[in-house]
Design a protein around this motif. Structure first.
Motif, PDB file in Angstrom:
ATOM      1  N   ARG A  73       0.836  -1.206   0.000  1.00  0.00           N
ATOM      2  CA  ARG A  73       0.000   0.000   0.000  1.00  0.00           C
ATOM      3  C   ARG A  73       0.871   1.256   0.000  1.00  0.00           C
ATOM      4  NH1 ARG A  73      -3.168  -2.649   4.287  1.00  0.00           N
ATOM      5  NH2 ARG A  73      -4.883  -3.669   3.221  1.00  0.00           N
ATOM      6  N   SER A  74       1.913   1.237   0.806  1.00  0.00           N
ATOM      7  CA  SER A  74       2.829   2.375   0.889  1.00  0.00           C
ATOM      8  C   SER A  74       3.481   2.649  -0.460  1.00  0.00           C
ATOM      9  CB  SER A  74       3.896   2.088   1.950  1.00  0.00           C
ATOM     10  OG  SER A  74       4.914   3.041   1.907  1.00  0.00           O
ATOM     11  N   ILE A  75       3.933   1.604  -1.114  1.00  0.00           N
ATOM     12  CA  ILE A  75       4.551   1.776  -2.437  1.00  0.00           C
ATOM     13  C   ILE A  75       3.505   2.266  -3.435  1.00  0.00           C
ATOM     14  CG2 ILE A  75       5.691   0.605  -4.357  1.00  0.00           C
ATOM     15  CD1 ILE A  75       6.944  -1.272  -2.191  1.00  0.00           C
ATOM     16  N   SER A  76       2.307   1.721  -3.348  1.00  0.00           N
ATOM     17  CA  SER A  76       1.222   2.140  -4.235  1.00  0.00           C
ATOM     18  C   SER A  76       0.973   3.642  -4.119  1.00  0.00           C
ATOM     19  CB  SER A  76      -0.048   1.360  -3.883  1.00  0.00           C
ATOM     20  OG  SER A  76      -1.151   1.822  -4.617  1.00  0.00           O
ATOM     21  N   GLU A  77       1.036   4.157  -2.894  1.00  0.00           N
ATOM     22  CA  GLU A  77       0.816   5.582  -2.680  1.00  0.00           C
ATOM     23  C   GLU A  77       1.952   6.439  -3.223  1.00  0.00           C
ATOM     24  OE1 GLU A  77       0.011   5.926   1.488  1.00  0.00           O
ATOM     25  OE2 GLU A  77      -1.887   4.838   1.304  1.00  0.00           O
ATOM     26  N   GLN A  78       3.132   5.852  -3.399  1.00  0.00           N
ATOM     27  CA  GLN A  78       4.282   6.572  -3.946  1.00  0.00           C
ATOM     28  C   GLN A  78       4.407   6.411  -5.459  1.00  0.00           C
ATOM     29  OE1 GLN A  78       6.505   8.574  -2.246  1.00  0.00           O
ATOM     30  NE2 GLN A  78       5.001   8.338  -0.630  1.00  0.00           N
ATOM     31  N   ALA A  79       3.596   5.537  -6.037  1.00  0.00           N
ATOM     32  CA  ALA A  79       3.710   5.232  -7.464  1.00  0.00           C
ATOM     33  C   ALA A  79       3.282   6.418  -8.323  1.00  0.00           C
ATOM     34  CB  ALA A  79       2.869   4.011  -7.811  1.00  0.00           C
ATOM     35  N   PRO A  80       4.089   6.757  -9.326  1.00  0.00           N
ATOM     36  CA  PRO A  80       3.702   7.809 -10.275  1.00  0.00           C
ATOM     37  C   PRO A  80       2.419   7.416 -11.012  1.00  0.00           C
ATOM     38  CG  PRO A  80       6.032   7.306 -10.471  1.00  0.00           C
ATOM     39  CD  PRO A  80       5.429   6.246  -9.586  1.00  0.00           C
ATOM     40  N   LEU A  81       1.712   8.397 -11.500  1.00  0.00           N
ATOM     41  CA  LEU A  81       0.436   8.148 -12.179  1.00  0.00           C
ATOM     42  C   LEU A  81       0.555   7.129 -13.309  1.00  0.00           C
ATOM     43  CD1 LEU A  81      -1.101  11.734 -12.229  1.00  0.00           C
ATOM     44  CD2 LEU A  81      -1.686   9.801 -10.742  1.00  0.00           C
ATOM     45  N   ALA A  82       1.713   7.070 -13.951  1.00  0.00           N
ATOM     46  CA  ALA A  82       1.904   6.152 -15.078  1.00  0.00           C
ATOM     47  C   ALA A  82       1.765   4.690 -14.667  1.00  0.00           C
ATOM     48  CB  ALA A  82       3.275   6.377 -15.712  1.00  0.00           C
ATOM     49  N   VAL A  83       1.959   4.381 -13.382  1.00  0.00           N
ATOM     50  CA  VAL A  83       1.900   2.993 -12.936  1.00  0.00           C
ATOM     51  C   VAL A  83       1.038   2.828 -11.673  1.00  0.00           C
ATOM     52  CG1 VAL A  83       4.020   2.958 -11.529  1.00  0.00           C
ATOM     53  CG2 VAL A  83       3.363   0.931 -12.807  1.00  0.00           C
ATOM     54  N   ALA A  84       0.430   3.888 -11.200  1.00  0.00           N
ATOM     55  CA  ALA A  84      -0.415   3.824  -9.999  1.00  0.00           C
ATOM     56  C   ALA A  84      -1.602   2.863 -10.144  1.00  0.00           C
ATOM     57  CB  ALA A  84      -0.886   5.219  -9.600  1.00  0.00           C
ATOM     58  N   PRO A  85      -2.306   2.850 -11.267  1.00  0.00           N
ATOM     59  CA  PRO A  85      -3.425   1.898 -11.383  1.00  0.00           C
ATOM     60  C   PRO A  85      -2.964   0.443 -11.267  1.00  0.00           C
ATOM     61  CG  PRO A  85      -3.569   3.565 -13.093  1.00  0.00           C
ATOM     62  CD  PRO A  85      -2.230   3.733 -12.436  1.00  0.00           C
ATOM     63  N   GLU A  86      -1.799   0.161 -11.799  1.00  0.00           N
ATOM     64  CA  GLU A  86      -1.273  -1.200 -11.725  1.00  0.00           C
ATOM     65  C   GLU A  86      -0.932  -1.573 -10.280  1.00  0.00           C
ATOM     66  OE1 GLU A  86      -0.462   1.093 -13.993  1.00  0.00           O
ATOM     67  OE2 GLU A  86      -0.769   0.137 -15.944  1.00  0.00           O
ATOM     68  N   TRP A  87      -0.373  -0.620  -9.541  1.00  0.00           N
ATOM     69  CA  TRP A  87      -0.087  -0.886  -8.127  1.00  0.00           C
ATOM     70  C   TRP A  87      -1.377  -1.108  -7.354  1.00  0.00           C
ATOM     71  CZ3 TRP A  87       3.909  -2.469  -5.423  1.00  0.00           C
ATOM     72  CH2 TRP A  87       5.176  -2.353  -5.996  1.00  0.00           C
ATOM     73  N   ARG A  88      -2.414  -0.341  -7.670  1.00  0.00           N
ATOM     74  CA  ARG A  88      -3.699  -0.543  -6.995  1.00  0.00           C
ATOM     75  C   ARG A  88      -4.236  -1.940  -7.290  1.00  0.00           C
ATOM     76  NH1 ARG A  88      -4.308   4.908  -8.465  1.00  0.00           N
ATOM     77  NH2 ARG A  88      -5.611   4.361 -10.234  1.00  0.00           N
ATOM     78  N   THR A  89      -4.075  -2.386  -8.522  1.00  0.00           N
ATOM     79  CA  THR A  89      -4.506  -3.731  -8.879  1.00  0.00           C
ATOM     80  C   THR A  89      -3.739  -4.777  -8.081  1.00  0.00           C
ATOM     81  OG1 THR A  89      -5.172  -3.064 -11.103  1.00  0.00           O
ATOM     82  CG2 THR A  89      -4.656  -5.406 -10.782  1.00  0.00           C
ATOM     83  N   MET A  90      -2.435  -4.590  -7.954  1.00  0.00           N
ATOM     84  CA  MET A  90      -1.632  -5.558  -7.208  1.00  0.00           C
ATOM     85  C   MET A  90      -2.037  -5.587  -5.744  1.00  0.00           C
ATOM     86  SD  MET A  90       2.299  -6.700  -7.008  1.00  0.00           S
ATOM     87  CE  MET A  90       2.986  -5.229  -7.579  1.00  0.00           C
ATOM     88  N   VAL A  91      -2.209  -4.442  -5.131  1.00  0.00           N
ATOM     89  CA  VAL A  91      -2.608  -4.404  -3.721  1.00  0.00           C
ATOM     90  C   VAL A  91      -3.963  -5.085  -3.543  1.00  0.00           C
ATOM     91  CG1 VAL A  91      -3.261  -2.909  -1.796  1.00  0.00           C
ATOM     92  CG2 VAL A  91      -1.205  -2.408  -3.116  1.00  0.00           C
ATOM     93  N   ALA A  92      -4.876  -4.803  -4.433  1.00  0.00           N
ATOM     94  CA  ALA A  92      -6.192  -5.429  -4.350  1.00  0.00           C
ATOM     95  C   ALA A  92      -6.082  -6.950  -4.465  1.00  0.00           C
ATOM     96  CB  ALA A  92      -7.109  -4.878  -5.437  1.00  0.00           C
ATOM     97  N   SER A  93      -5.241  -7.422  -5.367  1.00  0.00           N
ATOM     98  CA  SER A  93      -5.044  -8.868  -5.517  1.00  0.00           C
ATOM     99  C   SER A  93      -4.476  -9.481  -4.242  1.00  0.00           C
ATOM    100  CB  SER A  93      -4.101  -9.171  -6.685  1.00  0.00           C
ATOM    101  OG  SER A  93      -4.683  -8.799  -7.892  1.00  0.00           O
ATOM    102  N   LEU A  94      -3.525  -8.799  -3.654  1.00  0.00           N
ATOM    103  CA  LEU A  94      -2.915  -9.316  -2.434  1.00  0.00           C
ATOM    104  C   LEU A  94      -3.898  -9.290  -1.269  1.00  0.00           C
ATOM    105  CD1 LEU A  94       0.601  -7.707  -2.835  1.00  0.00           C
ATOM    106  CD2 LEU A  94      -0.064 -10.085  -3.255  1.00  0.00           C
ATOM    107  N   GLN A  95      -4.742  -8.273  -1.214  1.00  0.00           N
ATOM    108  CA  GLN A  95      -5.772  -8.239  -0.175  1.00  0.00           C
ATOM    109  C   GLN A  95      -6.735  -9.391  -0.355  1.00  0.00           C
ATOM    110  OE1 GLN A  95      -6.395  -3.662   0.153  1.00  0.00           O
ATOM    111  NE2 GLN A  95      -7.840  -4.672   1.494  1.00  0.00           N
ATOM    112  N   THR A  96      -7.099  -9.684  -1.581  1.00  0.00           N
ATOM    113  CA  THR A  96      -7.974 -10.812  -1.845  1.00  0.00           C
ATOM    114  C   THR A  96      -7.296 -12.105  -1.410  1.00  0.00           C
ATOM    115  OG1 THR A  96      -8.987  -9.646  -3.693  1.00  0.00           O
ATOM    116  CG2 THR A  96      -9.291 -12.025  -3.621  1.00  0.00           C
ATOM    117  N   ALA A  97      -6.015 -12.250  -1.706  1.00  0.00           N
ATOM    118  CA  ALA A  97      -5.267 -13.445  -1.311  1.00  0.00           C
ATOM    119  C   ALA A  97      -5.267 -13.623   0.200  1.00  0.00           C
ATOM    120  CB  ALA A  97      -3.834 -13.362  -1.830  1.00  0.00           C
ATOM    121  N   ALA A  98      -5.242 -12.537   0.914  1.00  0.00           N
ATOM    122  CA  ALA A  98      -5.207 -12.599   2.374  1.00  0.00           C
ATOM    123  C   ALA A  98      -6.521 -13.103   2.964  1.00  0.00           C
ATOM    124  CB  ALA A  98      -4.868 -11.230   2.944  1.00  0.00           C
ATOM    125  N   THR A  99      -7.552 -13.204   2.146  1.00  0.00           N
ATOM    126  CA  THR A  99      -8.851 -13.645   2.649  1.00  0.00           C
ATOM    127  C   THR A  99      -9.156 -15.103   2.333  1.00  0.00           C
ATOM    128  OG1 THR A  99     -10.078 -12.980   0.664  1.00  0.00           O
ATOM    129  CG2 THR A  99      -9.757 -11.304   2.391  1.00  0.00           C
TER     130      THR A  99
END
Length: 157
Positions: A73-99
């Protein structure tokens, strides 16, 4: 990022596809909380500072899962706009994995689906970070429930 067995070996091993598929649903929570301007230097710096934890996370307990999610999440918040949506996707995937619920095929299937649908985002993060920061990011960690074993492949014919 290839689908690979991560986290553990043997009978307790989990696959990246299982783990990442759990993260796609929850990433949007951190998407609008930027409090400082995002810079490429800041992004590259946070990735480089945390490259060991990114590439080889130690995930054994629920606390480890929480720590890995917070790092991403921290890295996602630091991600430039060019790759921020991809980081959000990764965080969401990892959150899903945690469930993941042990023994629940629907839970495992949801994780698989999220991981597979997230593959383009993971690849884009790797390419962007290599090209702009000179840093190689491996496959994302699988912060699944540590009690969720995926059987090892059979060694018999």
């Amino acid at each position: 990022m290839a689908i690979a067995r991560l986290g553990r070996t043997g009978a307790g091993a989990i696959t990246f596809s299982t783990a990442a598929s759990f993260a796609v649903a929850s990433l949007s929570v951190s998407g609008c909380s930027r409090t400082q301007p995002v810079t490429l230097d800041g992004y590259c710096g946070v990735v480089q500072q945390n490259i060991a934890a990114i590439n080889t996370p130690a995930i054994v307990t629920q606390a480890d899962i929480t720590a890995a999610l917070e790092l991403y999440r921290s890295i996602s918040e630091q991600a430039p706009l060019a790759v921020a949506p991809e980081w959000r996707t990764m965080v969401a995937s990892l959150q899903t994995a945690a469930t993941v619920v042990p023994g629940d095929p629907a839970s495992v299937a949801a994780a698989n689906d999220a991981a597979l649908s997230g593959q383009p985002a993971y690849t884009r993060i790797q390419q962007y970070t290599k090209a702009n920061c000179g840093t190689d990011i491996g496959s994302p960690p699988p912060p699944t429930n540590p009690a969720t074993p995926i059987p090892a492949p059979s060694t018999t014919g």
